[in-house]
Design a protein around this motif. Structure first.
Motif, PDB file in Angstrom:
ATOM      1  N   PHE A   4     -62.361 -22.910  34.286  1.00  0.00           N
ATOM      2  CA  PHE A   4     -61.777 -23.329  33.017  1.00  0.00           C
ATOM      3  C   PHE A   4     -62.704 -24.229  32.214  1.00  0.00           C
ATOM      4  O   PHE A   4     -62.312 -24.771  31.184  1.00  0.00           O
ATOM      5  CB  PHE A   4     -60.453 -24.057  33.276  1.00  0.00           C
ATOM      6  N   ALA A   5     -63.924 -24.411  32.682  1.00  0.00           N
ATOM      7  CA  ALA A   5     -64.873 -25.260  31.959  1.00  0.00           C
ATOM      8  C   ALA A   5     -65.278 -24.584  30.656  1.00  0.00           C
ATOM      9  O   ALA A   5     -65.603 -23.391  30.628  1.00  0.00           O
ATOM     10  CB  ALA A   5     -66.094 -25.543  32.818  1.00  0.00           C
ATOM     11  N   ASN A   6     -65.247 -25.358  29.578  1.00  0.00           N
ATOM     12  CA  ASN A   6     -65.691 -24.879  28.263  1.00  0.00           C
ATOM     13  C   ASN A   6     -64.990 -23.586  27.828  1.00  0.00           C
ATOM     14  O   ASN A   6     -65.600 -22.716  27.214  1.00  0.00           O
ATOM     15  CB  ASN A   6     -67.215 -24.656  28.268  1.00  0.00           C
ATOM     16  N   VAL A   7     -63.680 -23.490  28.155  1.00  0.00           N
ATOM     17  CA  VAL A   7     -62.986 -22.232  27.871  1.00  0.00           C
ATOM     18  C   VAL A   7     -62.890 -21.945  26.377  1.00  0.00           C
ATOM     19  O   VAL A   7     -62.859 -20.777  25.971  1.00  0.00           O
ATOM     20  CB  VAL A   7     -61.566 -22.226  28.491  1.00  0.00           C
ATOM     21  N   LYS A   8     -62.839 -23.001  25.561  1.00  0.00           N
ATOM     22  CA  LYS A   8     -62.709 -22.756  24.124  1.00  0.00           C
ATOM     23  C   LYS A   8     -63.934 -22.035  23.555  1.00  0.00           C
ATOM     24  O   LYS A   8     -63.887 -21.494  22.457  1.00  0.00           O
ATOM     25  CB  LYS A   8     -62.491 -24.090  23.400  1.00  0.00           C
ATOM     26  N   GLU A   9     -65.041 -22.072  24.308  1.00  0.00           N
ATOM     27  CA  GLU A   9     -66.243 -21.385  23.860  1.00  0.00           C
ATOM     28  C   GLU A   9     -66.208 -19.895  24.197  1.00  0.00           C
ATOM     29  O   GLU A   9     -67.043 -19.130  23.712  1.00  0.00           O
ATOM     30  CB  GLU A   9     -67.480 -22.030  24.498  1.00  0.00           C
ATOM     31  N   LEU A  10     -65.245 -19.483  25.024  1.00  0.00           N
ATOM     32  CA  LEU A  10     -65.136 -18.079  25.415  1.00  0.00           C
ATOM     33  C   LEU A  10     -64.365 -17.301  24.357  1.00  0.00           C
ATOM     34  O   LEU A  10     -63.448 -17.831  23.728  1.00  0.00           O
ATOM     35  CB  LEU A  10     -64.421 -17.950  26.762  1.00  0.00           C
ATOM     36  N   PRO A  11     -64.701 -16.025  24.160  1.00  0.00           N
ATOM     37  CA  PRO A  11     -63.936 -15.205  23.213  1.00  0.00           C
ATOM     38  C   PRO A  11     -62.472 -15.125  23.637  1.00  0.00           C
ATOM     39  O   PRO A  11     -62.149 -15.164  24.825  1.00  0.00           O
ATOM     40  CB  PRO A  11     -64.619 -13.830  23.313  1.00  0.00           C
ATOM     41  N   LEU A  12     -61.583 -15.000  22.669  1.00  0.00           N
ATOM     42  CA  LEU A  12     -60.153 -14.931  22.952  1.00  0.00           C
ATOM     43  C   LEU A  12     -59.836 -13.787  23.910  1.00  0.00           C
ATOM     44  O   LEU A  12     -59.011 -13.933  24.820  1.00  0.00           O
ATOM     45  CB  LEU A  12     -59.379 -14.749  21.635  1.00  0.00           C
ATOM     46  N   GLU A  13     -60.510 -12.662  23.729  1.00  0.00           N
ATOM     47  CA  GLU A  13     -60.249 -11.505  24.589  1.00  0.00           C
ATOM     48  C   GLU A  13     -60.568 -11.816  26.045  1.00  0.00           C
ATOM     49  O   GLU A  13     -59.851 -11.391  26.955  1.00  0.00           O
ATOM     50  CB  GLU A  13     -61.078 -10.301  24.127  1.00  0.00           C
ATOM     51  N   GLN A  14     -61.650 -12.569  26.276  1.00  0.00           N
ATOM     52  CA  GLN A  14     -62.027 -12.915  27.646  1.00  0.00           C
ATOM     53  C   GLN A  14     -61.006 -13.870  28.265  1.00  0.00           C
ATOM     54  O   GLN A  14     -60.657 -13.745  29.434  1.00  0.00           O
ATOM     55  CB  GLN A  14     -63.421 -13.543  27.678  1.00  0.00           C
ATOM     56  N   ARG A  15     -60.524 -14.818  27.454  1.00  0.00           N
ATOM     57  CA  ARG A  15     -59.521 -15.749  27.968  1.00  0.00           C
ATOM     58  C   ARG A  15     -58.213 -15.022  28.285  1.00  0.00           C
ATOM     59  O   ARG A  15     -57.547 -15.314  29.284  1.00  0.00           O
ATOM     60  CB  ARG A  15     -59.293 -16.879  26.961  1.00  0.00           C
ATOM     61  N   GLN A  16     -57.847 -14.074  27.454  1.00  0.00           N
ATOM     62  CA  GLN A  16     -56.639 -13.298  27.715  1.00  0.00           C
ATOM     63  C   GLN A  16     -56.778 -12.495  29.016  1.00  0.00           C
ATOM     64  O   GLN A  16     -55.836 -12.389  29.795  1.00  0.00           O
ATOM     65  CB  GLN A  16     -56.360 -12.340  26.549  1.00  0.00           C
TER      66      GLN A  16
END
Length: 294
Positions: A205-217
């Motif tokens: 979950f480190a730096n998750v806001k930097e990941l694309p929304l699709e990857q987080r989903q």
């Protein structure tokens, strides 16, 4: 008594991934449900510290802690927010040797945090009570650490077969906080936990806001699938209603044990399983604690 709640309870893994309601929306809901304070997640600190302070003041909430690996950056931010502690939500260690290494690492983190007025704690699940060479792993950590505190997740401790009031009394003045989680059966600590040597490094979950929304989903879908597996359901279905007849928790005796300490431990409600509508369940948790625990 003051009752706090973690932002984790408002979305679970989705909260870690920065999905769902905004932090301000969570603060507003938390206050409306009757809570006095909040425990943050790392992703919450992606918001500006001054904004978080403003939202806390607007809602009348105290920021008590954060579930995060203690780094100096996070410690500084918690100090700026008036928080009390940075609490490591868990890491892999499988035997006495690795528990001793973790104790040393936690003491180093605690020494780093001391000048900022922040305490460092460790949060358990059930696996930390796995017995190696005659003692639960968590006891090796506390016995060999002089600066680190513990946030005792009472539900997971009891689920592992450890009676929380006895554990609190054994480690008097080391229990900084508790997680309030109901439990209706003992399942044991499970098999030997994963080794620190097998860790892939870093939080997913480190730096998750930097990941694309699709990857987080996609990450959320993978975690959800695991939680809906037979093992996942077994793990979470033990969380009954607070004060339910089937509960094996004694919350008043837990409070009595905490009152014997020289430091005041703060209470944080955490739920992964809801017996009713989400908000109704959390509101009832808060109300029950304030009514029944003296």
């Amino acid at each position: 008594m003051k009752v706090n709640i973690g932002t984790y309870s408002f979305g679970g893994i989705a909260s870690y991934l920065g999905l769902g309601p905004t932090l301000l929306e969570k603060f507003q809901t938390i206050k409306s449900l009757g809570y006095d304070g909040v425990e943050l997640l790392p992703v919450d600190l992606d918001n500006d510290v001054e904004d978080i302070k403003k939202w806390a003041q607007e809602t009348g909430l105290e920021i008590v802690s954060i579930h995060a690996k203690p780094t100096e950056d996070i410690v500084k931010k918690m100090a700026a927010l008036g928080g009390k502690a940075v609490i490591w939500a868990g890491t892999d260690f499988c035997n006495k040797e690795e528990a001793l290494a973790l104790a040393k690492e936690l003491d180093e983190m605690a020494a780093m945090a001391e000048p900022y007025g922040i305490k460092v704690g460790y949060h358990n699940h059930s696996k930390e009570f796995f017995v190696d060479e005659g003692l639960p792993l968590m006891e090796y950590v506390l016995d060999n650490s002089s600066k680190c505190y513990m946030q005792l997740d009472c539900g997971w401790a009891m689920n592992a077969g450890t009676y929380p009031p006895s554990f609190i009394r054994k480690y008097k003045n080391r229990i900084l906080a508790i997680h309030v989680k109901e439990n209706d059966r003992v399942q044991g600590p499970g098999p030997r936990p994963a080794s620190a040597k097998e860790a892939t490094g870093g939080s997913p979950f480190a730096n998750v806001k930097e990941l694309p929304l699709e990857q987080r989903q996609k990450m959320l879908e993978e975690f959800t699938a695991r939680s809906e597996s037979p093992e996942g359901k077994k793990r979470f279905e033990v969380q009954c209603k607070l004060g339910a007849p089937e509960s094996n928790m004694d919350w008043q005796e837990i409070k009595n044990a905490l009152d014997e300490q020289d430091l005041e431990a703060f209470w944080v409600v955490e739920r992964e399983n809801f017996y009713d509508d989400h908000d109704k369940c959390l509101a009832e948790d808060c109300a029950w604690l304030k009514e029944h625990i003296q």
